[in-house]
Scaffold this motif. Structure first.
Motif, PDB file in Angstrom:
ATOM      1  N   LYS A 108      26.250  51.571  36.838  1.00 39.05           N
ATOM      2  CA  LYS A 108      26.426  50.127  36.980  1.00 39.05           C
ATOM      3  C   LYS A 108      25.185  49.385  36.499  1.00 39.05           C
ATOM      4  O   LYS A 108      25.280  48.341  35.839  1.00 39.05           O
ATOM      5  CB  LYS A 108      26.729  49.758  38.432  1.00 39.05           C
ATOM      6  CG  LYS A 108      26.941  48.259  38.662  1.00 39.05           C
ATOM      7  CD  LYS A 108      27.262  47.975  40.108  1.00 39.05           C
ATOM      8  CE  LYS A 108      27.435  46.488  40.345  1.00 39.05           C
ATOM      9  NZ  LYS A 108      26.195  45.717  40.108  1.00 39.05           N
ATOM     10  N   ASP A 129      25.118  46.659  33.455  1.00 36.96           N
ATOM     11  CA  ASP A 129      24.659  45.279  33.652  1.00 36.96           C
ATOM     12  C   ASP A 129      23.712  44.835  32.541  1.00 36.96           C
ATOM     13  O   ASP A 129      23.722  43.672  32.115  1.00 36.96           O
ATOM     14  CB  ASP A 129      23.968  45.135  35.013  1.00 36.96           C
ATOM     15  CG  ASP A 129      24.963  45.058  36.167  1.00 36.96           C
ATOM     16  OD1 ASP A 129      26.140  44.742  35.905  1.00 36.96           O
ATOM     17  OD2 ASP A 129      24.573  45.340  37.315  1.00 36.96           O
ATOM     18  N   LEU A 152      25.660  43.912  29.485  1.00 36.28           N
ATOM     19  CA  LEU A 152      26.439  42.680  29.646  1.00 36.28           C
ATOM     20  C   LEU A 152      25.680  41.454  29.158  1.00 36.28           C
ATOM     21  O   LEU A 152      26.278  40.402  28.890  1.00 36.28           O
ATOM     22  CB  LEU A 152      26.829  42.482  31.115  1.00 36.28           C
ATOM     23  CG  LEU A 152      27.807  43.508  31.702  1.00 36.28           C
ATOM     24  CD1 LEU A 152      28.049  43.213  33.178  1.00 36.28           C
ATOM     25  CD2 LEU A 152      29.126  43.505  30.945  1.00 36.28           C
ATOM     26  N   TYR A 169      34.573  47.378  39.398  1.00 36.90           N
ATOM     27  CA  TYR A 169      33.607  46.366  38.981  1.00 36.90           C
ATOM     28  C   TYR A 169      33.986  45.789  37.615  1.00 36.90           C
ATOM     29  O   TYR A 169      33.932  44.575  37.408  1.00 36.90           O
ATOM     30  CB  TYR A 169      32.215  46.989  38.933  1.00 36.90           C
ATOM     31  CG  TYR A 169      31.113  46.066  38.464  1.00 36.90           C
ATOM     32  CD1 TYR A 169      30.895  44.831  39.074  1.00 36.90           C
ATOM     33  CD2 TYR A 169      30.274  46.436  37.399  1.00 36.90           C
ATOM     34  CE1 TYR A 169      29.874  43.991  38.648  1.00 36.90           C
ATOM     35  CE2 TYR A 169      29.262  45.608  36.970  1.00 36.90           C
ATOM     36  CZ  TYR A 169      29.061  44.386  37.594  1.00 36.90           C
ATOM     37  OH  TYR A 169      28.061  43.551  37.166  1.00 36.90           O
ATOM     38  N   ILE A 170      34.394  46.651  36.705  1.00 35.12           N
ATOM     39  CA  ILE A 170      34.837  46.203  35.378  1.00 35.12           C
ATOM     40  C   ILE A 170      36.059  45.301  35.505  1.00 35.12           C
ATOM     41  O   ILE A 170      36.171  44.289  34.804  1.00 35.12           O
ATOM     42  CB  ILE A 170      35.129  47.423  34.482  1.00 35.12           C
ATOM     43  CG1 ILE A 170      33.824  48.123  34.096  1.00 35.12           C
ATOM     44  CG2 ILE A 170      35.898  47.011  33.218  1.00 35.12           C
ATOM     45  CD1 ILE A 170      34.012  49.462  33.412  1.00 35.12           C
ATOM     46  N   THR A 200      36.754  43.316  37.985  1.00 35.46           N
ATOM     47  CA  THR A 200      36.318  41.995  38.451  1.00 35.46           C
ATOM     48  C   THR A 200      35.628  41.220  37.331  1.00 35.46           C
ATOM     49  O   THR A 200      35.742  39.991  37.256  1.00 35.46           O
ATOM     50  CB  THR A 200      35.373  42.119  39.661  1.00 35.46           C
ATOM     51  OG1 THR A 200      34.205  42.875  39.287  1.00 35.46           O
ATOM     52  CG2 THR A 200      36.074  42.819  40.816  1.00 35.46           C
ATOM     53  N   LEU A 201      34.913  41.933  36.459  1.00 35.80           N
ATOM     54  CA  LEU A 201      34.266  41.273  35.320  1.00 35.80           C
ATOM     55  C   LEU A 201      35.307  40.665  34.383  1.00 35.80           C
ATOM     56  O   LEU A 201      35.142  39.537  33.894  1.00 35.80           O
ATOM     57  CB  LEU A 201      33.405  42.279  34.545  1.00 35.80           C
ATOM     58  CG  LEU A 201      32.103  42.747  35.194  1.00 35.80           C
ATOM     59  CD1 LEU A 201      31.497  43.892  34.384  1.00 35.80           C
ATOM     60  CD2 LEU A 201      31.107  41.593  35.307  1.00 35.80           C
ATOM     61  N   THR A 202      36.361  41.405  34.126  1.00 33.37           N
ATOM     62  CA  THR A 202      37.400  40.897  33.210  1.00 33.37           C
ATOM     63  C   THR A 202      38.202  39.772  33.851  1.00 33.37           C
ATOM     64  O   THR A 202      38.749  38.929  33.136  1.00 33.37           O
ATOM     65  CB  THR A 202      38.342  42.035  32.760  1.00 33.37           C
ATOM     66  OG1 THR A 202      38.958  42.635  33.899  1.00 33.37           O
ATOM     67  CG2 THR A 202      37.584  43.090  31.985  1.00 33.37           C
ATOM     68  N   THR A 261      36.969  37.329  35.312  1.00 31.93           N
ATOM     69  CA  THR A 261      36.233  36.094  35.045  1.00 31.93           C
ATOM     70  C   THR A 261      36.562  35.526  33.660  1.00 31.93           C
ATOM     71  O   THR A 261      36.199  34.389  33.357  1.00 31.93           O
ATOM     72  CB  THR A 261      34.714  36.335  35.112  1.00 31.93           C
ATOM     73  OG1 THR A 261      34.319  37.179  34.010  1.00 31.93           O
ATOM     74  CG2 THR A 261      34.320  36.987  36.422  1.00 31.93           C
ATOM     75  N   LYS A 270      35.174  36.267  31.009  1.00 31.03           N
ATOM     76  CA  LYS A 270      33.958  36.205  30.192  1.00 31.03           C
ATOM     77  C   LYS A 270      33.747  37.482  29.377  1.00 31.03           C
ATOM     78  O   LYS A 270      33.003  37.478  28.395  1.00 31.03           O
ATOM     79  CB  LYS A 270      32.736  35.975  31.089  1.00 31.03           C
ATOM     80  CG  LYS A 270      32.713  34.614  31.785  1.00 31.03           C
ATOM     81  CD  LYS A 270      31.464  34.484  32.647  1.00 31.03           C
ATOM     82  CE  LYS A 270      31.415  33.141  33.347  1.00 31.03           C
ATOM     83  NZ  LYS A 270      30.201  33.023  34.218  1.00 31.03           N
ATOM     84  N   TYR A 271      34.393  38.568  29.808  1.00 28.74           N
ATOM     85  CA  TYR A 271      34.181  39.869  29.160  1.00 28.74           C
ATOM     86  C   TYR A 271      35.520  40.517  28.834  1.00 28.74           C
ATOM     87  O   TYR A 271      36.504  40.333  29.551  1.00 28.74           O
ATOM     88  CB  TYR A 271      33.389  40.813  30.077  1.00 28.74           C
ATOM     89  CG  TYR A 271      32.084  40.237  30.569  1.00 28.74           C
ATOM     90  CD1 TYR A 271      30.942  40.280  29.771  1.00 28.74           C
ATOM     91  CD2 TYR A 271      31.989  39.648  31.837  1.00 28.74           C
ATOM     92  CE1 TYR A 271      29.738  39.750  30.230  1.00 28.74           C
ATOM     93  CE2 TYR A 271      30.791  39.125  32.296  1.00 28.74           C
ATOM     94  CZ  TYR A 271      29.678  39.174  31.485  1.00 28.74           C
ATOM     95  OH  TYR A 271      28.488  38.644  31.931  1.00 28.74           O
TER      96      TYR A 271
END
Length: 227
Positions: A72, A76, A79, A101-102, A104-106, A108, A110-111
């Motif tokens: 992780k 980060d 990112l 975690y990935i 939750t990132l997607t 957003t 933003k990724y």
């Protein structure tokens, strides 16, 4: 005598050595056209996932390929870079907490991530409740057909002036041994020609032509068939 043929079937990632199977072209197009921020590229081991994502990167340089062993903390750091698509190869090796975690990132927006992983592990992950409700694209890279295998092998053999070597019956046997698995097809053909080269160099007349015995020996050597 067959050194060039053997070299041509080495298990390497050479994006210039592309074979446009239907499944490959479909998966490549799907990755390009998908608007989903989280995509799964799935397939059995040896189906060509690693080759596909490396080929995708040659056409889309603003792509970063990472490995499933990443932590992780390492992720980060990446990112912070201006990357259009993050690809994680062998993503079945990721800790489930990093996969979450990935996700939750997607969420957003933003990724964008593409997780390339084995079919069996992917099915288990995608059963989890927090993946069922998400807009996830699942792209499966399937084995090549017998006709595609014959086309691929013939292209290589013609290039090396060895198109006379394999008959239709022998193509069928190779396909039955490999089940259309691209990596196995390359390994099987390479091993077969290594045995043929050994017979030629040592004047073993019985094995200087491809026959059922050589095909069976190749399968035994690769652990496909018990002796």
């Amino acid at each position: 005598m067959y050194e060039n043929v053997i070299k041509d079937f080495e298990d390497t990632i050479d994006t210039n050595d592309i074979f446009n199977s239907f499944s490959f072209n479909y998966a490549l197009s799907h990755i390009k056209e998908s608007s989903s921020h989280l995509k799964f590229l799935i397939g059995i081991p040896g189906s060509g996932k690693t080759f596909l994502i490396n080929y995708y990167k040659t056409e889309n340089p603003n792509t970063l390929i990472l490995q499933g062993t990443i932590s992780k903390e390492e992720l980060d750091k990446y990112l912070l870079e201006p990357v259009e698509l993050f690809i994680i190869d062998e993503a079945q090796l990721l800790d489930i907490k990093i996969i979450e975690y990935i996700r939750t990132l997607t969420d957003t927006k933003k990724y964008k991530f593409l997780l390339s992983m084995h079919l069996k592990e992917a099915k288990e992950i995608l059963k989890k409740e927090h993946f069922k409700s998400r807009n996830i694209d699942i792209i499966e890279l399937k084995p090549i057909t017998k006709e595609e295998m014959i086309q691929y092998l013939n292209t290589k053999l013609i290039k090396n002036n060895a198109s006379y070597i394999l008959t239709k019956k022998e193509f069928n046997k190779i396909f039955n041994y490999t089940n259309g698995n691209f990596r196995y097809i390359k390994k099987f053909t390479k091993t077969l020609f290594e045995l043929l080269e050994f017979a030629y160099q040592n004047n073993l007349s019985k094995y200087r032509k491809i026959n059922n015995c050589l095909l069976s020996m190749t399968a035994i050597h690769l652990g496909i068939e018990n002796d």
